[in-house]
Enzyme design. Sequence first.
Site: not given
Length: 947
Positions: A221, A242-244, A246
Amino acid sequence: MTAHPPPPPPFRDPDLPFAKRVDDLLSRLTLDEKIGFLHQFAPAVERLGVAAFRTGQEALHGVAWMGPATVFPQAVGLGATWNEELVRRVGEAVSREARAMRARDERVGLNVWSPTVNLLRHPLWGRNEEGYSEDPRLTSAIATAYTRGLRGDHPVYWRTAPVLKHWLAHNNETDRDTTSSSVRPRVLHEYDLRAFRATVEAGATAGVMPAYNLVNGRPNHVSPYLAEQLRTWTEEDLLVCSDAGAPSNLVDSEHYFDTHEEAVAAALRAGVDSFTDHGTDSSKTTARLAGALARGLLTEADIDTAVRRQLSVRFRLGEFDPDADPHAGERAFDTPEHRALAREAAEQAIVLLENDGLLPLAPDTRIAVVGLLADECKLDWYSGTLIHRTTPLEGIRERFGAERVEFAEGVDRVLLKTSAGTFLRVPPAPAAAEPARGAEAALDPALLAGRTDLPPLTTGAEGTELALADWGEGLLTLRAPDGRYLSVAEDGRVRASADQPGGWIVQETFRLEPHGDGHLLRHVGTGCHVQVAADGVKVAEEDPEVFELVVVERGEEAVARAAARADVVVVVAGNDPHINGRETEDRTTLRLPAQQELLLRAARAANPGTVLALVSAYPYAVDPADLPAVLWTAHGGQAAGTALARVLAGDVSPAGRLPQTWYADDADLPDLLDYDVIGSRQTYLYFEGTPLYPFGHGRSYASFAYGDLTARVSGAAVLVRFTVTNTGEVTADEVPQLYVRAVDPSVPRPRRELVAHRRVSLAPGRTAELSFELPLSAFAFWDVTLGRWRVEPGPYELLAGASSEDVRLRATVTLDGEPAAARPLRERGLDTADYDEQSGTGIVDRDRTSGDAVTAVSGGDGELLFRRCDFGDGVREVSVEVSGEGSVELSLDGGPALASLSPRTPTAGPYDYVTLTAPVTAAVDGVHDVRLRLRGPLRVARVGFSG
């Protein structure tokens, strides 16, 4: 005079270019409004008439999590079709259903988070089902087709906006938010980046999602590759979501930054444009971004850049032009065409691994269908809710006639007897709670685990016979006679309430633990044991019940009886996508679970005409030696059973091909966290052992002859032609594959590398002439000496055939290329990550924003080898940039040490580098191999040389 309404603002003008409209809207937003746009759930701006917007809608093989939808085969199954046109049509159907569903429910998003283009490097990865292939070119071809379908073909407006997952080098669920993938430049460019790059360059991708893991010590990230690579591949404004959770991981689990303000600022500057964190609550994220602005870690221009990218996607989706958006009226949902496509995709995904002539089956064959998956149509975490479904048993009965088909599931039928002499009993379900099949199942709330309105289990003098399925590694499910699985809700009660195991934390799995003369029954989801108390059956941390397991019938005995009465037995084995290998959980072995191996042996002993049909999200290591036929398919969605039956009957000749290597044994696998596919010889590209089944493998009911291969260099391309003829007796598809091999490479190159393929359908006796134009870049490798791609001069062998190992034709072309050059040490020095070989080292971050360094693993000893280093007319001094403590030792050509360097005292931190210099013990000139030995927890970023 009549007053005229004011003209609409420029951002509402469909005649203006999107870029001008985005700039106008951006200029009208306040700073707080812009910050609000950076969370996944962006609020509406009512004063401007701008609606709320949510990034993220799962659509991996159908619209997921939003209720009923057409469910297509898992992604790895779509990869097994090797058919880009088919996959494009699947993507188109999914995007049409997303639009149709959104017309009914605004929660359905149009920014879809799919496909997953992570390469299937390691078959024990828990999310193997989500990727397409271990090969980057096949992956990018399938992913490009799917994104084109998702986008639609309108030149201006997109039907949906696909985001690729998960950037970058992500292949492990074990400690996935804290582990670092050590990826050297060659692997980075030739393998991991390649799958993303071709798909982005094709122009149908709206953006990417970074993965949870770190690469070379730096969280994805805050990856510099977002700017240095991704955004250089296209002129479109890509949206990075973004991923959850992260963004919070950057501080909470990874401890990469001290404060969340520093973390969100670094992620935003690196290129993250939308923060998926804290669910629908955006307050924490917006407060962190505002705090970063107040501390001077961000500027408003940084915010504007991210908001502009998000708005660019929203304009492309037609949000601001509802009258012009050609997709606004889409209503195609669960159409006959989509149902037919789901069946076609399921048929094309089936791979025939072995066949000694037993298949296809004659119409009058008496068939025993057995196994834990024989009457199941399994869903995975990213499936939609089934509207239609067929299990293998249902499909075979429909195709061959119910009177000719016998069924034995193969589970043990058991009673659980309590210490008081009573038995566990499942109360009858209310009529409305009976499990439903077909369209009703999609809407029936009785199928949702976690219900508390159903009666919990009781005990009594007579118990309920439960179906006990062992899914391997001691994980069990228990099912009532009416098909309901035992599950645990939030109140801790044990109920028969689930149609299938599922959920983020599965509540339907148990373990039997020996205890005295009986067993404790542990519920895996809560970690607590089952307790029989005065107020009912529940899970609790104290007073566990000791059960006696009373076996009413052994599963293998039922299988043997059914198999003995049939002409052919079809054993349907494989996995439940929510158990032993899924998101958050890697597998531990390639072996088939012991109970399923037992069933397979029982069937084979009773009937030599045994077909093994593997239905799984990943490869298995099975012994096919005494099996006349073996098939594999990924979980095939709503039409899985019909598709399998049609292949068994010969209505369709199977033509799926393996998208990844099937290894024969766990010993063939590298460590799950070893991402160096070159150094540890991973995937079909480098694997030197004998696979169980090779990449690209798949048999047919027809036979095919290959001929007339020609290959010649023409300008900046190599032109290849050959023919394929159906020499069999049935119409069938074939998947000709073209590979290349550098004959005499100067560096390790793939044993063979897929450069082209095509799926063709041929009637008996018909011939297809195939031609491929291969750009010279297809023959290049990443030259770490030059820091760029290079085509090496010399001979290259072109291999045409039916798999990576089934080569039918060969031809050789000689390319002029660019000659190799030795590393100019005095001019350029050595970046340590650009090694040719290594042992005992890992690549780490040089600092928090960019650059690499190398360190010995676990602070021990490591070694780096750099081949063909040119010392020119001589050097007398070496310098190293290091941090930490330890020593660096330099030698040439395996000889004695010429210099040893070590900081006098450890540096203050891992990013506090110092430059050390030392004379070499003897003048060195000419070309040599350089060896660096690293001792201790030292980070080495660069080595320099001077005369």
